[in-house]
Design a protein around this motif. Sequence first.
Motif, PDB file in Angstrom:
ATOM      1  N   GLU B 382       0.827  -1.207   0.000  1.00 35.86           N
ATOM      2  CA  GLU B 382       0.000   0.000   0.000  1.00 35.86           C
ATOM      3  C   GLU B 382       0.868   1.267   0.000  1.00 35.86           C
ATOM      4  O   GLU B 382       0.603   2.220  -0.728  1.00 35.86           O
ATOM      5  CB  GLU B 382      -0.921  -0.038   1.242  1.00 35.86           C
ATOM      6  CG  GLU B 382      -1.693   1.223   1.535  1.00 35.86           C
ATOM      7  CD  GLU B 382      -2.761   1.531   0.495  1.00 35.86           C
ATOM      8  OE1 GLU B 382      -3.222   0.577  -0.168  1.00 35.86           O
ATOM      9  OE2 GLU B 382      -3.109   2.723   0.354  1.00 35.86           O
ATOM     10  N   GLY B 383       1.919   1.258   0.818  1.00 36.77           N
ATOM     11  CA  GLY B 383       2.775   2.444   0.948  1.00 36.77           C
ATOM     12  C   GLY B 383       3.506   2.760  -0.343  1.00 36.77           C
ATOM     13  O   GLY B 383       3.596   3.916  -0.752  1.00 36.77           O
ATOM     14  N   VAL B 384       4.044   1.713  -0.990  1.00 35.39           N
ATOM     15  CA  VAL B 384       4.768   1.950  -2.241  1.00 35.39           C
ATOM     16  C   VAL B 384       3.789   2.437  -3.314  1.00 35.39           C
ATOM     17  O   VAL B 384       4.118   3.333  -4.108  1.00 35.39           O
ATOM     18  CB  VAL B 384       5.535   0.687  -2.689  1.00 35.39           C
ATOM     19  CG1 VAL B 384       6.139   0.887  -4.068  1.00 35.39           C
ATOM     20  CG2 VAL B 384       6.627   0.346  -1.674  1.00 35.39           C
ATOM     21  N   GLU B 385       2.604   1.875  -3.333  1.00 31.39           N
ATOM     22  CA  GLU B 385       1.596   2.364  -4.282  1.00 31.39           C
ATOM     23  C   GLU B 385       1.317   3.852  -4.084  1.00 31.39           C
ATOM     24  O   GLU B 385       1.270   4.622  -5.044  1.00 31.39           O
ATOM     25  CB  GLU B 385       0.284   1.579  -4.112  1.00 31.39           C
ATOM     26  CG  GLU B 385       0.241   0.284  -4.909  1.00 31.39           C
ATOM     27  CD  GLU B 385      -1.078  -0.470  -4.683  1.00 31.39           C
ATOM     28  OE1 GLU B 385      -1.018  -1.702  -4.656  1.00 31.39           O
ATOM     29  OE2 GLU B 385      -2.122   0.196  -4.507  1.00 31.39           O
ATOM     30  N   ARG B 386       1.150   4.230  -2.811  1.00 34.26           N
ATOM     31  CA  ARG B 386       0.903   5.654  -2.531  1.00 34.26           C
ATOM     32  C   ARG B 386       2.078   6.522  -2.970  1.00 34.26           C
ATOM     33  O   ARG B 386       1.892   7.586  -3.556  1.00 34.26           O
ATOM     34  CB  ARG B 386       0.687   5.862  -1.030  1.00 34.26           C
ATOM     35  CG  ARG B 386      -0.653   5.359  -0.546  1.00 34.26           C
ATOM     36  CD  ARG B 386      -0.911   5.861   0.859  1.00 34.26           C
ATOM     37  NE  ARG B 386      -1.808   4.955   1.574  1.00 34.26           N
ATOM     38  CZ  ARG B 386      -2.047   4.993   2.883  1.00 34.26           C
ATOM     39  NH1 ARG B 386      -1.433   5.911   3.635  1.00 34.26           N
ATOM     40  NH2 ARG B 386      -2.878   4.150   3.444  1.00 34.26           N
ATOM     41  N   LEU B 387       3.293   6.053  -2.693  1.00 36.80           N
ATOM     42  CA  LEU B 387       4.474   6.830  -3.110  1.00 36.80           C
ATOM     43  C   LEU B 387       4.496   6.949  -4.627  1.00 36.80           C
ATOM     44  O   LEU B 387       4.835   8.002  -5.175  1.00 36.80           O
ATOM     45  CB  LEU B 387       5.760   6.163  -2.617  1.00 36.80           C
ATOM     46  CG  LEU B 387       6.031   6.209  -1.116  1.00 36.80           C
ATOM     47  CD1 LEU B 387       7.370   5.528  -0.802  1.00 36.80           C
ATOM     48  CD2 LEU B 387       6.053   7.644  -0.581  1.00 36.80           C
TER      49      LEU B 387
END
Lengths: 396, 396
Positions: B382-387
């Motif tokens: 999720e975090g990498v997607e947001r980044l």
Amino acid sequence: MELVFSHRMESMQPSAIREIFKNMADPSIIPFAGGNPSHEAFPVKELENIARIVFENNPITALQYSVTEGYPLLRDAVKSFAQSREPGILHPGDDIIITTGAQQAIDLATKALVNEGDTILCEDPSFIGALNTFRTYRANLVGVELEEDGISVEKLEAALKEHPDAKILYLIPNFQNPTGGTMSLEKRRAVYDLCLRHHVVILEDNPYGDLRFAGENVPAIKTLDTEGIVCYCGTFSKIISPGLRVGYAIAPAGLVGKMVVAKQCGDIHTPILNQMICCQFLQSCNVAGHLSALQKLYRGKCSLMVQAMEEHFSRARFNSPEGGLFVWCTLPDRIGLMDFIRAAGEAKVAVVPGTTFLPDTSRPCHSFRLNFSAPTNQQITEGVERLGRVLDQMLR
Amino acid sequence: MELVFSHRMESMQPSAIREIFKNMADPSIIPFAGGNPSHEAFPVKELENIARIVFENNPITALQYSVTEGYPLLRDAVKSFAQSREPGILHPGDDIIITTGAQQAIDLATKALVNEGDTILCEDPSFIGALNTFRTYRANLVGVELEEDGISVEKLEAALKEHPDAKILYLIPNFQNPTGGTMSLEKRRAVYDLCLRHHVVILEDNPYGDLRFAGENVPAIKTLDTEGIVCYCGTFSKIISPGLRVGYAIAPAGLVGKMVVAKQCGDIHTPILNQMICCQFLQSCNVAGHLSALQKLYRGKCSLMVQAMEEHFSRARFNSPEGGLFVWCTLPDRIGLMDFIRAAGEAKVAVVPGTTFLPDTSRPCHSFRLNFSAPTNQQITEGVERLGRVLDQMLR
């Protein structure tokens, strides 16, 4: 390759007491030299139980990294504890930091306040552990005469005038280490006013305050601190366990902020398991009952030592402290201190020569320190008898 | 009263990471900023059991004062452990000190070796916690370019010539913090020879060495140290628990001696309970099995992060480390680093800007550090997607 050490460390020697400590494993030596709590003083069952509960309920918090200023619940618990023991100790501008023992609080405050060459004033004699810390910052260490009711106010004033670069006055107002004496309230007020006038921070070290077993409590200097010049150092080493290494400082928030940054660079934070154990002890155990049991234990040990000294060591001068862990004893003039210490060592009694505690170790000294918490009652009686025989022999 | 702080502390700021840390309690923020081990990495059951056994069998040793150099059985256990992980790490003239985390080993070595104004060389970028420690000693911090296979030997040689007052070269040879890179054996040999020739102590910090999950182990620089110029810092923070705060240094005996004296003045000793827990873990648990479970855990998390970045973040450059806890990522030139960090924060993803890790924080930097050990697998994806969305938006 020959390594070259920093100026601050090249002449530093290991603490004489820590070195003596290494020999204390020898059970035939009577241990009057340390400052260890009695084994009977540890609330083993409670701590064992608490450790189990912490691991059961909250293992990740206990094992993970945490914040530098300390476990938040412990900071609150310590505030309440300190406030209950010393009403008025917390002032509006104050903050608290949890440290790895009070020794670290002393180290961090010095790091935050003192430049190389700055003057630090202290009682003469004073705690070797603090003096050595000051030395590692290359401070100019100036001792001020210690009278029976605390530091000489007159001589302190003269020293403050003579050393306008003084940054810290280091004091152990309760059951001072090594002398066992307590500073009067009158002197605490006078010293506070003097330091305020001269812009000097008071580093108030109070490891023994909860070990009062006679006389009336005297309020901490920190309770007078309306102007934010006192850094108060407390510890659980003498009332819970020194091996856990949990202490704290209550000080003006600006100073605590600098100490937090210094601590980040020193050890990141004090171990969390240990902080949680102390927190739970304060929150769920009968702390007042535990403290009065400790006081009773040490009252007994102290009076046993003083009585034995009155019987076997009456040719020397010594005090009868109202708390703490130490008796301070001054030999007759004609006895060489180091000759006595050596002879005591040959008789298998370890005591600490007073020279160890001098800001200026070249000053002559005729006194030594005895600890009554670590030895058993039998060792106290036997050890003082041996010291008496040593002294008698030397006076013959 | 307005307090005046020491020169060494007046300009020091709290570590940006520690400050970010304070916000990590907010569960809606994806924690790519810290360096915390995964919660799954803690051997909770073993430690709980060991703590119980220590309290049952040996409570007084766990709770009483001890010696500064460390619990003797732990010192022996660490020597065996280090020797098994890095054959040849112990040389005839070496000794060991147990410290309150490896952070304290860095602090004590610096205290023992560096005078104000002396030069300390380090990789550029490097670990903020160590850099800040060096700053509190007012060292002249000189960064040397870091290449993919470690520090630039050519630039190190130039820096050594330019700074004859250099006392320490600080290195993290394995899975470097922040870049994740590992220094080649060839460079380790060249760097050792250079430092020997220039009389510079190598401070080898190896917190992540046991977290190798790909590639071949490269021997520690300390294994090359026939001449006694390397101070090797290890820790149990990443493989047992950081909250316990137990680390160590293996170094020439003369340096260890000075570090012991400095530690006496700092915190007297590392908590004994914690030392006994680590000791028992090394002695009685399946350490090799535990380490391979950790490696498997982090191999999975790292490849999950790298795969997600290949999918969502391919317009930036990043590495695929062979171990440790971090991925280092460099943004396209036209993206402002702090704009990106801010936008990531707004998207509730915490990462650390590369500027934090620079010896000279005014140098331009386009990189940031991501941690894959602390977030859950779901948070990683999720975090990498947001980044990725943040970067796409900024590149639009």
